[in-house]
Design a protein around this motif. Structure first.
Motif, mmCIF file in Angstrom:
data_model
loop_
_atom_site.group_PDB
_atom_site.id
_atom_site.type_symbol
_atom_site.label_atom_id
_atom_site.label_comp_id
_atom_site.label_asym_id
_atom_site.label_seq_id
_atom_site.Cartn_x
_atom_site.Cartn_y
_atom_site.Cartn_z
ATOM 1 N N SER A 33 -22.117 -25.160 3.066
ATOM 2 C CA SER A 33 -22.723 -24.921 4.381
ATOM 3 C C SER A 33 -24.160 -24.395 4.277
ATOM 4 O O SER A 33 -24.766 -24.051 5.288
ATOM 5 N N THR A 34 -24.704 -24.374 3.061
ATOM 6 C CA THR A 34 -26.060 -23.862 2.874
ATOM 7 C C THR A 34 -27.069 -24.787 3.556
ATOM 8 O O THR A 34 -27.049 -26.002 3.329
ATOM 9 N N PRO A 35 -27.967 -24.255 4.382
ATOM 10 C CA PRO A 35 -28.991 -25.097 5.024
ATOM 11 C C PRO A 35 -29.853 -25.817 3.984
ATOM 12 O O PRO A 35 -30.072 -25.306 2.874
ATOM 13 N N ASP A 36 -30.344 -26.995 4.350
ATOM 14 C CA ASP A 36 -31.152 -27.783 3.417
ATOM 15 C C ASP A 36 -32.355 -27.000 2.906
ATOM 16 O O ASP A 36 -32.690 -27.064 1.721
ATOM 17 N N SER A 37 -33.031 -26.263 3.798
ATOM 18 C CA SER A 37 -34.228 -25.535 3.385
ATOM 19 C C SER A 37 -33.901 -24.487 2.322
ATOM 20 O O SER A 37 -34.660 -24.301 1.363
ATOM 21 N N VAL A 38 -32.767 -23.815 2.484
ATOM 22 C CA VAL A 38 -32.356 -22.805 1.498
ATOM 23 C C VAL A 38 -31.965 -23.480 0.192
ATOM 24 O O VAL A 38 -32.303 -23.000 -0.902
ATOM 25 N N THR A 39 -31.259 -24.608 0.285
ATOM 26 C CA THR A 39 -30.876 -25.346 -0.917
ATOM 27 C C THR A 39 -32.107 -25.762 -1.714
ATOM 28 O O THR A 39 -32.144 -25.628 -2.946
ATOM 29 N N ASN B 49 -35.297 -24.433 -1.522
ATOM 30 C CA ASN B 49 -36.053 -23.288 -2.026
ATOM 31 C C ASN B 49 -35.361 -22.623 -3.210
ATOM 32 O O ASN B 49 -36.016 -22.238 -4.187
ATOM 33 N N THR B 50 -34.043 -22.473 -3.128
ATOM 34 C CA THR B 50 -33.325 -21.841 -4.242
ATOM 35 C C THR B 50 -33.261 -22.768 -5.450
ATOM 36 O O THR B 50 -33.341 -22.307 -6.597
ATOM 37 N N GLY B 51 -33.154 -24.085 -5.203
ATOM 38 C CA GLY B 51 -33.169 -25.031 -6.311
ATOM 39 C C GLY B 51 -34.483 -25.008 -7.067
ATOM 40 O O GLY B 51 -34.512 -25.067 -8.303
ATOM 41 N N VAL B 52 -35.580 -24.897 -6.330
ATOM 42 C CA VAL B 52 -36.902 -24.812 -6.971
ATOM 43 C C VAL B 52 -37.055 -23.476 -7.693
ATOM 44 O O VAL B 52 -37.699 -23.399 -8.745
ATOM 45 N N ASP B 53 -36.451 -22.429 -7.164
ATOM 46 C CA ASP B 53 -36.450 -21.142 -7.869
ATOM 47 C C ASP B 53 -35.783 -21.283 -9.230
ATOM 48 O O ASP B 53 -36.307 -20.831 -10.250
ATOM 49 N N ARG C 62 -32.201 -35.082 1.074
ATOM 50 C CA ARG C 62 -31.437 -33.995 1.708
ATOM 51 C C ARG C 62 -29.960 -34.378 1.836
ATOM 52 O O ARG C 62 -29.318 -34.176 2.861
ATOM 53 N N GLU C 63 -29.407 -34.944 0.763
ATOM 54 C CA GLU C 63 -28.002 -35.350 0.746
ATOM 55 C C GLU C 63 -27.290 -34.558 -0.349
ATOM 56 O O GLU C 63 -27.315 -34.931 -1.519
ATOM 57 N N PHE C 64 -26.652 -33.469 0.053
ATOM 58 C CA PHE C 64 -26.070 -32.541 -0.906
ATOM 59 C C PHE C 64 -24.540 -32.609 -0.862
ATOM 60 O O PHE C 64 -23.883 -31.886 -0.125
ATOM 61 N N THR C 65 -23.993 -33.510 -1.661
ATOM 62 C CA THR C 65 -22.546 -33.673 -1.757
ATOM 63 C C THR C 65 -21.943 -32.534 -2.573
ATOM 64 O O THR C 65 -22.662 -31.742 -3.192
ATOM 65 N N LYS D 180 -44.604 -31.047 -3.418
ATOM 66 C CA LYS D 180 -45.213 -31.015 -2.089
ATOM 67 C C LYS D 180 -44.313 -31.686 -1.063
ATOM 68 O O LYS D 180 -44.193 -31.217 0.082
ATOM 69 N N GLU D 181 -43.661 -32.777 -1.465
ATOM 70 C CA GLU D 181 -42.740 -33.452 -0.552
ATOM 71 C C GLU D 181 -41.552 -32.561 -0.223
ATOM 72 O O GLU D 181 -41.053 -32.554 0.904
ATOM 73 N N LEU D 182 -41.089 -31.796 -1.212
ATOM 74 C CA LEU D 182 -39.953 -30.895 -0.986
ATOM 75 C C LEU D 182 -40.341 -29.676 -0.169
ATOM 76 O O LEU D 182 -39.638 -29.287 0.772
ATOM 77 N N LEU D 183 -41.456 -29.058 -0.530
ATOM 78 C CA LEU D 183 -41.801 -27.730 -0.019
ATOM 79 C C LEU D 183 -42.852 -27.736 1.071
ATOM 80 O O LEU D 183 -43.003 -26.739 1.792
#
Length: 365
Positions: free
Chosen positions: A180-186, A188-192, A231-234, A316-319
């Motif tokens: 249920s994690t929002p795409d933006s959080v997914t 940002n945390t993935g890039v972290d 933005r497809e997070f299975t 840049k496309e992601l963030l």
């Protein structure tokens, strides 16, 4: 081969329903648990329900502190520790993203040391914590397998790493809590997590073992590249992301982070840019600056990027971009960073003021 040591005392358990299936492990930690979490996400994703069910199954009492804030402050940690002391809890369970896991470590230190105050989070003398268990519900910080914790110090107007070393005893990894994690959080945390892998790979403390972990973590990130863009997070992608994040945590537990993390703190504190995004905005220019071009090329190859421009375009496309920093602010942030000796010493070569200034300018102006 240069000499190195490697220490990873955290037991890692990974899989669906991992908490319920391993509830018996909780018995050895005591009779009363202190659950540290945020207000909503752990309730929404089902992790809090699973955890309380597991504790009740083992007849373990629990107290819930659900006031963890993003970029946790010293004041919040001290408030929670006061509750934990009065409740006489035996152990702590951090449940949530990096803020909850980091908070659990700081709270544990203040509970263990009865007279300790919030300022003691940054004491040079290392203090012990009551035992900590970590249950991450985002895939980014890797705090479930590191000794680190980051807190906001409003007096210094920045985020700072605490001076103690607290490894969780157990890390429970269950990708279903990420669904249920929002795409933006997914993102940002993935890039972290990616920044952990890259910085850890390039620090002076990197070893043959941490490099092997870095490469595997970057390969997992590369496998998720299209998922990030679409933005497809299975569930299968979430499994890869939480494993990547934990591997990245194992990397920095040995090698530490470097310039992007230190430079990103100002962007988070003064401009409210999420931590992972702040790092990501700086990554391309950081790699351009790095002297070890062989390792930089290895990174690009593993990530399946033909050059730094493609990598920068991907980020840049992601963030997106951020141009809300003026030259006066950049000079101030540069001055702060050039005095951050802990981060500078992790870079294998001398870092000059103009190097930091150029990374900021080329990234943000």
């Amino acid at each position: 081969m240069k000499s190195f040591s490697y220490f990873m005392p955290t037991k890692i358990l990974c899989g669906k329903d991992v908490i319920i299936n391993n509830a018996d492990l909780l018995k050895s930690f005591g009779k009363k648990a202190f659950i540290i979490t945020g207000k909503a996400s752990s309730k929404k994703n089902g992790s809090l329900k699973d955890l309380t069910k597991a504790l009740e199954k083992q007849n373990i009492e629990y107290v819930i502190f659900d006031e963890v804030e993003e970029n946790p402050s010293m004041e919040m940690v001290e408030k929670a520790a006061s509750i934990g002391k009065s409740e006489k809890v035996d152990f702590i369970i951090g449940l949530g993203g990096g803020s909850s896991l980091d908070s659990a470590k700081g709270i544990g230190v203040l509970i263990k040391n009865k007279e300790a105050k919030k300022e003691d989070l940054f004491l040079a003398k290392k203090l012990e914590s009551i035992e900590v268990i970590a249950i991450p519900t985002t895939a980014g910080t890797g705090s479930e397998v590191t000794q680190y914790a980051i807190f906001t110090d409003h007096r210094s107007k920045t985020k700072k790493g605490f001076s103690h070393s607290v490894f969780p005893k157990i890390a429970f990894l269950d990708a279903k809590y990420l669904m249920s994690t929002p795409d933006s959080v997914t993102i940002n945390t993935g890039v972290d997590a990616l920044s952990h892998l890259i910085e850890g790979y390039l620090t002076i403390n990197a070893s043959v073992l941490s490099d092997a972990l870095s490469k595997e973590g970057m390969a997992l990130f590369s496998e998720c590249r299209e998922a990030f863009l679409k933005r497809e997070f299975t569930y299968e992608i979430r499994e890869k992301l939480i494993l990547m994040s934990t591997i990245a945590g194992m990397v920095i537990a040995e090698s530490g982070t470097s310039l992007p993390h230190g430079m990103g703190y100002a962007l988070t504190y003064f401009h409210n840019i999420p931590h992972g995004k702040a790092n990501g905005l700086l990554l391309k220019e950081y790699l351009s600056f790095c002297e070890d071009k062989k390792k930089v090329n290895n990174i690009l190859e593993i990530l399946n990027m033909k050059d730094l421009d493609e990598f920068g375009g991907f980020l840049k496309e992601l963030l997106g971009s951020f141009k809300g920093v003026n030259e006066k602010e950049i000079n101030e942030y540069t001055e702060t960073m050039i005095n951050n000796k802990a981060k500078l010493k992790n870079h294998p070569f001398e870092v000059k003021r103009e190097d930091i200034l150029n990374i900021y300018k080329n990234s943000l102006m």
